[in-house]
Each structure stands twice: as C-alpha cells, then as structure tokens.
Design an enzyme around this catalytic site. Sequence first.
Site, PDB file in Angstrom:
ATOM      1  CG  HIS A  58      -0.451   6.265   4.675  1.00 19.68           C
ATOM      2  ND1 HIS A  58      -1.830   6.247   4.797  1.00 19.68           N
ATOM      3  CD2 HIS A  58       0.009   7.189   5.559  1.00 19.68           C
ATOM      4  CE1 HIS A  58      -2.187   7.123   5.738  1.00 19.68           C
ATOM      5  NE2 HIS A  58      -1.099   7.707   6.209  1.00 19.68           N
ATOM      6  CG  ASN A 112      -1.769   1.251   1.335  1.00 19.21           C
ATOM      7  OD1 ASN A 112      -2.399   1.620   0.343  1.00 19.21           O
ATOM      8  ND2 ASN A 112      -1.787   1.895   2.482  1.00 19.21           N
ATOM      9  CD  GLU A 162       1.003   9.603  -2.623  1.00 20.19           C
ATOM     10  OE1 GLU A 162       0.235   8.790  -3.163  1.00 20.19           O
ATOM     11  OE2 GLU A 162       0.597  10.567  -1.941  1.00 20.19           O
TER      12      GLU A 162
HETATM   13  C1  GRF Z   1      -3.005   9.426  -2.694  1.00 18.14           C
HETATM   14  O1  GRF Z   1      -2.651  10.454  -1.799  1.00 18.14           O
HETATM   15  C2  GRF Z   1      -2.545   8.101  -2.127  1.00 18.14           C
HETATM   16  O2  GRF Z   1      -1.397   8.191  -1.332  1.00 18.14           O
HETATM   17  C3  GRF Z   1      -3.668   7.716  -1.259  1.00 18.14           C
HETATM   18  O3  GRF Z   1      -4.806   8.024  -2.070  1.00 18.14           O
HETATM   19  C4  GRF Z   1      -4.515   9.273  -2.737  1.00 18.14           C
HETATM   20  C5  GRF Z   1      -5.073   9.258  -4.145  1.00 18.14           C
HETATM   21  O4  GRF Z   1      -4.349   8.346  -4.897  1.00 18.14           O
HETATM   22  N1  GRF Z   1      -3.559   6.346  -0.850  1.00 18.14           N
HETATM   23  P1  GRF Z   1      -4.678   8.139  -6.486  1.00 18.14           P
HETATM   24  O5  GRF Z   1      -4.481   9.473  -7.161  1.00 18.14           O
HETATM   25  O6  GRF Z   1      -6.110   7.664  -6.598  1.00 18.14           O
HETATM   26  O7  GRF Z   1      -3.685   7.123  -6.936  1.00 18.14           O
END
Ligand code: GRF
Length: 206
Positions: A109, A107, A179
């Site tokens: 985070h 995952n 990320e």
């Molecule tokens: C991101 O901040 C991720 O870290 C969290 O969900 C948010 C949206 O992610 N888990 P995404 O744009 O849908 O991949």
Amino acid sequence: MKNIFKIAVLVSGGGTNLQSIIDSINSGYLNCSIEMVISDRKDIYALQRANNNNIKTYVLEKNIYKESISDEILKIVEGKVDLIVLAGWLSHLKGNLIDTFQNRIINIHPSLIPSFSGKGMYGIKVHEKAVEYGVKISGCTVHIVDSGMDTGPIILQRAVPVLTEDTAESLQKRVLVEEHVALPEAIKYFIENKIEIINRKVIINS
Ligand code: GRF
C-alpha cells in the site's frame, strides 16, 4: 530437491511492482517462481509484462465476476502456490480465499498504514490526501491481507520525506521507488520462512 517457492501475483494496473518481482528473480535476489499473474481487468500493462516473461495470466474481469472473484481466484491458486502477492491490486478479497491462505496473502500500500488507508484509498488518491494533509513523512507498507481493507498485520514499511513543493505525482514517484524495494524484501522473508505473526505483531526472525 526442495520444491521452489511458488507465488501468484494479483494486478490491476501498470505492473511496476510485478516488474520489481520479476527483476528480483532474474537478479537472483528472490529464489521463487511466479506461477501465474491474475488481473481483475483486461488490457493493462501488467499483463504485457507477464506475457513478456512467459508467465501464465488469468483475467477475471471484476464487472463480470463481481463478488465471486475471491472464490474464482481460490480455484486457480489452491494447492498451486505458497504465497499470494497483491501488487497494485484493487479488488477487495474475502471469504474462503482469505481463510485458506491465512497469513499467506500480502499487499503493498502506498502510505504508512494506518494513515491514508482503507476504503477508497488507492493509487494517486493516497498521495493527494497526504499532500493535502501536509504530512512531512510518507512511504509504503507491506502487510498481511485479512478480510478488511488494508487492516492486516504490518510486515515492513519504508519512509520518504514529503517536500513542501511536492505534488501527489512527485510524491507517488518517490514512494514507488521504495515500493519496489519493500515488496521483494517482504517476499524474501516468506521464502526464507522468517515471518512469525503473534496477534497483530509480525516478527522477522534473523
Ligand atoms: C502502486 O502505488 C501500488 O502501491 C498500489 O498500486 C499502484 C500501482 O502499482 N497498490 P503497479 O505499478 O501497478 O505495481
């Protein structure tokens, strides 16, 4: 011919982390295939991203599947993938899925766990808490998914500065960039079989 490394990606939102995996495959950085994208809600842009790339999608609406969502996911992925990647996924996973895919679910985070993690800490709320607390450094964490909430062994983290003038949104934007580097990097370690887990410690063998 060695089988290609197969992954399932679980999504609940815009899918920018899914997109970073798709882009990493297209660029040749990741030698793997996304066998399916599974979502716990319909009409999210992550599903559009999957369709744009001819990736099979499954929608398991959380208000329909409720507590059985983990078992439903297991039926779809068992024997079909090497790794399950939670990319903006918001539902809690538990039970046989966690046991069957022990140490093979990861995952991302949007904080430096254990800060700003656990029950209720997801999306923009994480950054609101970080800005409110006045931390000077935040970032993102890729970790192993166990039966807890954001509690599994940490694989890698990337840090960003938190500026005095930051809002939750400006911090979120800075963390999201990291990320999109961290998640593909973690997946690459699994593809190359470099991950070793001893108790809570994750060792990345060169
Ligand atoms: C991101 O901040 C991720 O870290 C969290 O969900 C948010 C949206 O992610 N888990 P995404 O744009 O849908 O991949």
